[in-house]
Design an enzyme around this catalytic site. Structure first.
Site, PDB file in Angstrom:
ATOM      1  N   THR A  27       0.802  -1.224   0.000  1.00  0.00           N
ATOM      2  CA  THR A  27       0.000   0.000   0.000  1.00  0.00           C
ATOM      3  C   THR A  27       0.838   1.280   0.000  1.00  0.00           C
ATOM      4  OG1 THR A  27      -0.143   0.082   2.420  1.00  0.00           O
ATOM      5  CG2 THR A  27      -1.833  -1.199   1.267  1.00  0.00           C
ATOM      6  N   GLU A 100       4.431   0.198  10.197  1.00  0.00           N
ATOM      7  CA  GLU A 100       4.313  -1.225   9.865  1.00  0.00           C
ATOM      8  C   GLU A 100       4.217  -2.108  11.108  1.00  0.00           C
ATOM      9  OE1 GLU A 100       3.602  -1.788   7.000  1.00  0.00           O
ATOM     10  OE2 GLU A 100       4.869  -0.855   5.505  1.00  0.00           O
TER      11      GLU A 100
END
Ligand SMILES: *[C@@H]1O[C@H](CO)[C@@H](O)[C@H](O)[C@H]1NC(C)=O
Ligand SMILES: *[C@@H]1O[C@H](CO)[C@@H](O)[C@H](O)[C@H]1NC(C)=O
Length: 164
Positions: A27, A100
């Site tokens: 993404t 993340e």
């Protein structure tokens, strides 16, 4: 006595050339739902270097109820994965680690890449066909090895797994 300038001291302790290469496959790529975070200067600096492809095959799966793409750290299975190579500063690396969920959700590991094409402009742009090493956010999750794999992630692709 040797006089050491403050500038030199800082240069020794925190090398100015503290830039790191990161390969993104999900993404954070251009045109994908989190790309805006790569170009937000508040997060640090990220310079696009080139499109690249992993040298070895890896399973790239789309999973969890949020349809998150994960590159599984299982070289040799799956497909050679396409993504983008960036040069980032320490601030952006820290941001990406946090974004993340490293090291719980993803782990930051090293990966070998074959450069596809660069923008041909920047002094750091590698030549097509070159082999480069970069960090990648991957995961070790044997349970997901059964899932369908992709060679290139597109949140808006025809897999019907809408990223949320
Ligand atoms: C950039 O990031 C900062 C800090 O996270 C945030 O406050 C700001 O809204 C972001 N700007 C854009 C345009 O996304
Ligand atoms: C992944 O595989 C499991 C079992 O193999 C399956 O139940 C699940 O629906 C799959 N998920 C996706 C997103 O394909």
């Amino acid at each position: 006595q040797i006089a050491v300038s403050p500038t030199l001291m800082v240069g020794v302790v925190c090398p100015v050339a503290h830039m790191t290469r990161v390969f993104v496959y999900g993404t954070l790529k251009k045109g994908q739902p989190n790309y805006f975070r790569m170009v937000n200067a508040s997060n640090g600096q990220a310079e696009f270097l080139a499109h690249a492809r992993t040298v070895e095959p890896y399973p790239l799966v789309i999973t969890t109820k949020y349809n998150i793409p994960f590159l599984l750290n299982e070289p040799g299975t799956g497909q050679r994965v396409y993504g983008e190579l960036y040069r980032v500063d320490q601030q952006m690396l820290d941001f990406l680690d946090k974004f993340e969920g490293c090291p719980e959700r993803y782990q930051r590991t090293k990966i070998q890449l074959e450069v596809q094409d660069g923008d041909g402009e920047g002094e750091h742009t590698p030549r097509p066909g070159r082999f480069e090493e970069a960090f990648v956010y991957s995961k070790h999750e044997p349970a997901w090895l059964q899932n369908q794999t992709y060679e290139s992630y597109d949140a808006y692709g025809d897999h019907n797994c809408w990223y949320t």
